[in-house]
Design an enzyme around this catalytic site. Sequence first.
Site: not given
Ligand code: SF4
Length: 350
Positions: A27, A39, A84, A122, A210
């Site tokens: 980084r 990566e 790998y 990715y 979330c």
């Molecule tokens: S609130 Fe909990 S489940 Fe949601 S992103 Fe953050 S650590 Fe993950």
Amino acid sequence: MKKAGKTAVVRALLAWYGRTRRDLPWRRSRDPYGVWVSEIMLQQTQVERVKDFYGRFLDRFPTVAALAAAAEHDVLRLWEGLGYYRRARQLHAAAKTIVADHDGTFPPTVAGLRSLPGIGRYTAGAIASIAFDLPEPIVEANSRRVIARLAGHAAPLGTAAGDEPIWELAAGLVPKQHPGKFNQALMDLGALVCTPEQPLCGVCPVAANCVAKQTGRVAEIPMKAARREAKQVCETAVVVRRAGRVLVVQRGPGEWWEGLWDFPRLPGAARGARRGIERSEVLSGLACGAISRLGTIAHTVTHHRITLDVVSCAAGRSGKAATGRRWVTARALASLAMTSPGRRITRMLG
Ligand code: SF4
């Protein structure tokens, strides 16, 4: 996720990353070569383990041109211990393509990057966002879990079809400004806070947005995919000695560890070694004498758990080794690129 929610997630994650980002060797620069090497190494290998290998690799091959000019054997030898090995061969092949077809510079688009050997969706997204500041999404183990929980996406993941909605969500989240930092923040959050078991939701910077947290479904997301059963396999490795040397064989195309050196192997456990030697194309003509047991090694390759008995015998006949086989001294063994069990066997030889 609504636009206001996305903006809040981006802001909170970038601020959190600014405070807590891990100081990792790759980084310290945004050079695409260093980003790419890191990566590729980080696929299937833990961060702590990659740190040492990354430094050694960059010291030996500091530029894409230096890597392209190297012999494949030297690249594999330096990769030894990371596993790998296909990754190392593809890294080498891609370096050659970059030098031959792109004047030694990385194509600065996802499509151009994906045209190179070993660079998938990715890795292309990671290089494009981190090195070229392009708003390209990334989905790997950590960010996949974070995004699934943020969006409350409770489907099995880890397959192309299962991950497609996650890629779409990731593409909708990645900002035009600081896309590389944002992607690295997602991965760090998954590694440090939103862990597979017992995530630290109490200190999570995006908890307010979330869905899994707000609906009490953190433990259910992501859904676990069915595990593939490991296959148990018994093999015997034979250390054949002759005049201070041992016989090694190079793994062929399509075999595990292609291009690396190993001791000849027989199917089945050590008790069948005599019959196995008589039937073996490699060993049958060597007039091998009494067999002695050196030990047993357990190792895993893909979904195979291998119990490897190790035996030793002396060869009676002389003659040149065929292509892909060599009689080598203990000193020469040290410089060969060997399979990891092969290297463990060399340590048994003392
Ligand atoms: S609130 Fe909990 S489940 Fe949601 S992103 Fe953050 S650590 Fe993950």
